[in-house]
Design a protein around this motif. Sequence first.
Motif, PDB file in Angstrom:
ATOM      1  N   LEU A 141       0.841  -1.184   0.000  1.00  0.00           N
ATOM      2  CA  LEU A 141       0.000   0.000   0.000  1.00  0.00           C
ATOM      3  C   LEU A 141       0.881   1.239   0.000  1.00  0.00           C
ATOM      4  N   SER A 142       0.644   2.136  -0.943  1.00  0.00           N
ATOM      5  CA  SER A 142       1.454   3.338  -1.094  1.00  0.00           C
ATOM      6  C   SER A 142       1.278   4.253   0.111  1.00  0.00           C
ATOM      7  N   MET A 143       2.420   4.722   0.671  1.00  0.00           N
ATOM      8  CA  MET A 143       2.385   5.617   1.817  1.00  0.00           C
ATOM      9  C   MET A 143       3.271   6.827   1.528  1.00  0.00           C
ATOM     10  N   LEU A 144       2.671   8.006   1.469  1.00  0.00           N
ATOM     11  CA  LEU A 144       3.383   9.245   1.188  1.00  0.00           C
ATOM     12  C   LEU A 144       3.221  10.211   2.353  1.00  0.00           C
ATOM     13  N   PHE A 145       4.225  11.056   2.554  1.00  0.00           N
ATOM     14  CA  PHE A 145       4.069  12.142   3.510  1.00  0.00           C
ATOM     15  C   PHE A 145       4.970  13.273   3.034  1.00  0.00           C
ATOM     16  N   GLY A 146       4.359  14.308   2.452  1.00  0.00           N
ATOM     17  CA  GLY A 146       5.155  15.355   1.846  1.00  0.00           C
ATOM     18  C   GLY A 146       5.843  14.886   0.585  1.00  0.00           C
ATOM     19  N   GLY A 147       5.282  13.885  -0.065  1.00  0.00           N
ATOM     20  CA  GLY A 147       5.878  13.351  -1.279  1.00  0.00           C
ATOM     21  C   GLY A 147       5.340  14.041  -2.515  1.00  0.00           C
ATOM     22  N   GLY A 148       5.145  13.262  -3.593  1.00  0.00           N
ATOM     23  CA  GLY A 148       4.677  13.815  -4.842  1.00  0.00           C
ATOM     24  C   GLY A 148       3.385  14.602  -4.701  1.00  0.00           C
ATOM     25  N   PHE A 149       3.302  15.763  -5.378  1.00  0.00           N
ATOM     26  CA  PHE A 149       2.114  16.623  -5.359  1.00  0.00           C
ATOM     27  C   PHE A 149       1.788  17.110  -3.945  1.00  0.00           C
ATOM     28  N   ASP A 150       2.815  17.127  -3.067  1.00  0.00           N
ATOM     29  CA  ASP A 150       2.622  17.532  -1.681  1.00  0.00           C
ATOM     30  C   ASP A 150       1.525  16.698  -1.019  1.00  0.00           C
ATOM     31  N   ALA A 151       1.462  15.443  -1.411  1.00  0.00           N
ATOM     32  CA  ALA A 151       0.412  14.554  -0.920  1.00  0.00           C
ATOM     33  C   ALA A 151       0.802  13.936   0.415  1.00  0.00           C
ATOM     34  N   SER A 152      -0.161  13.371   1.061  1.00  0.00           N
ATOM     35  CA  SER A 152       0.121  12.535   2.224  1.00  0.00           C
ATOM     36  C   SER A 152      -0.909  11.423   2.266  1.00  0.00           C
ATOM     37  N   ARG A 153      -0.444  10.256   2.575  1.00  0.00           N
ATOM     38  CA  ARG A 153      -1.349   9.115   2.727  1.00  0.00           C
ATOM     39  C   ARG A 153      -0.853   8.328   3.930  1.00  0.00           C
ATOM     40  N   GLU A 154      -1.652   8.254   4.960  1.00  0.00           N
ATOM     41  CA  GLU A 154      -1.271   7.572   6.188  1.00  0.00           C
ATOM     42  C   GLU A 154      -2.010   6.242   6.292  1.00  0.00           C
ATOM     43  N   ILE A 155      -1.306   5.231   6.779  1.00  0.00           N
ATOM     44  CA  ILE A 155      -1.869   3.889   6.913  1.00  0.00           C
ATOM     45  C   ILE A 155      -1.579   3.381   8.317  1.00  0.00           C
ATOM     46  N   ALA A 156      -2.615   3.013   9.045  1.00  0.00           N
ATOM     47  CA  ALA A 156      -2.465   2.519  10.410  1.00  0.00           C
ATOM     48  C   ALA A 156      -3.064   1.126  10.526  1.00  0.00           C
ATOM     49  N   ASP A 157      -2.425   0.286  11.329  1.00  0.00           N
ATOM     50  CA  ASP A 157      -2.907  -1.073  11.565  1.00  0.00           C
ATOM     51  C   ASP A 157      -3.046  -1.284  13.067  1.00  0.00           C
ATOM     52  N   ASP A 158      -3.904  -2.209  13.441  1.00  0.00           N
ATOM     53  CA  ASP A 158      -4.169  -2.432  14.864  1.00  0.00           C
ATOM     54  C   ASP A 158      -3.316  -3.571  15.409  1.00  0.00           C
ATOM     55  N   PHE A 159      -3.170  -3.583  16.723  1.00  0.00           N
ATOM     56  CA  PHE A 159      -2.441  -4.653  17.399  1.00  0.00           C
ATOM     57  C   PHE A 159      -2.917  -4.750  18.841  1.00  0.00           C
ATOM     58  N   VAL A 160      -2.698  -5.918  19.435  1.00  0.00           N
ATOM     59  CA  VAL A 160      -3.016  -6.172  20.840  1.00  0.00           C
ATOM     60  C   VAL A 160      -1.817  -6.871  21.469  1.00  0.00           C
ATOM     61  N   LEU A 161      -1.316  -6.340  22.573  1.00  0.00           N
ATOM     62  CA  LEU A 161      -0.222  -6.966  23.315  1.00  0.00           C
ATOM     63  C   LEU A 161      -0.818  -7.849  24.393  1.00  0.00           C
ATOM     64  N   LYS A 162      -0.494  -9.125  24.351  1.00  0.00           N
ATOM     65  CA  LYS A 162      -1.162 -10.098  25.212  1.00  0.00           C
ATOM     66  C   LYS A 162      -0.465 -10.247  26.562  1.00  0.00           C
ATOM     67  N   GLY A 163      -1.280 -10.392  27.623  1.00  0.00           N
ATOM     68  CA  GLY A 163      -0.787 -10.806  28.930  1.00  0.00           C
ATOM     69  C   GLY A 163       0.081  -9.786  29.632  1.00  0.00           C
ATOM     70  N   GLY A 164       0.388 -10.100  30.899  1.00  0.00           N
ATOM     71  CA  GLY A 164       1.263  -9.247  31.685  1.00  0.00           C
ATOM     72  C   GLY A 164       0.529  -8.041  32.234  1.00  0.00           C
ATOM     73  N   PRO A 165       1.215  -7.268  33.097  1.00  0.00           N
ATOM     74  CA  PRO A 165       0.597  -6.076  33.687  1.00  0.00           C
ATOM     75  C   PRO A 165       0.554  -4.893  32.731  1.00  0.00           C
ATOM     76  N   GLY A 166       1.194  -5.004  31.590  1.00  0.00           N
ATOM     77  CA  GLY A 166       1.282  -3.929  30.613  1.00  0.00           C
ATOM     78  C   GLY A 166       2.639  -3.985  29.939  1.00  0.00           C
ATOM     79  N   TRP A 167       2.866  -3.075  28.976  1.00  0.00           N
ATOM     80  CA  TRP A 167       4.082  -3.150  28.164  1.00  0.00           C
ATOM     81  C   TRP A 167       4.686  -1.770  27.977  1.00  0.00           C
ATOM     82  N   LEU A 168       6.015  -1.735  27.870  1.00  0.00           N
ATOM     83  CA  LEU A 168       6.745  -0.548  27.456  1.00  0.00           C
ATOM     84  C   LEU A 168       7.275  -0.813  26.048  1.00  0.00           C
ATOM     85  N   VAL A 169       6.636  -0.213  25.057  1.00  0.00           N
ATOM     86  CA  VAL A 169       7.029  -0.411  23.660  1.00  0.00           C
ATOM     87  C   VAL A 169       7.985   0.701  23.264  1.00  0.00           C
ATOM     88  N   ASP A 170       9.142   0.331  22.690  1.00  0.00           N
ATOM     89  CA  ASP A 170      10.153   1.341  22.357  1.00  0.00           C
ATOM     90  C   ASP A 170      10.796   1.116  20.995  1.00  0.00           C
TER      91      ASP A 170
END
Length: 241
Positions: A10-39
Amino acid sequence: NGPPDGDSGLSMLFGGGFDASREIADDFVLKGGPGWLVDGMAISYIWGAGINHHFGDFLVEIYADDVGGGPGTVVSSQIVPVADEFLTGDEYFGRPEIRVSTKFSPVELAADTTYWIEMIPLDAPQNGFVLTSGTEKDGTIDGSQVYIRFPKFGFPDWDTGDNLFGHGHDISFSLQGEVIPAPCPWDLDGSGTVGATDLLSLLVTWGKCADCNDCPADFDGNGTVGASDLLALLVNWGPCP
């Protein structure tokens, strides 16, 4: 989210051709534990002209899943340099796959909770195609399909990949981080108090750990339940903070 499936990018631009931007986000779930530090995050790209390197920064944004579908409130927004970028040796659509990874300030995320994430090249010399990981073996999307928006074209709202591109696959990415340390590790039975049952649990497992990944009374992490662990439990005797 699995490796690229060779089916699409899937094409993703940010400040690219024609000053366009196209953002793509996907979901996720971190399983188990008291929580997570993602870095950290790694994602698969191919560049529009078949070039091998990006030479620029990325925007990494994490969103809450609080709007009834798709990305919601911004949890974290960071501009980060490329930490590593390498050719995997695979090709898609006649162009080389580049695995790009970044490191960013740790973001505390809850376990068993849906979030959304995107990693956008800010200064791509050519159009970036983020590769898809396809569907699960049973033919279903792993969570919800990607959401897409075009903010610079006056379309700031997220919509599904199916509606916009006719393509609802997941994105090929991975996250790095660690489990948030338990606030009261000496409370082995989870009662909220360090007491006799916790002491008994420690004594029952006294000695060398059979499995260092599942040895909760080894508080100092040396692979053995021993005197230092007993002392730590006794020092923290009573209600957990």
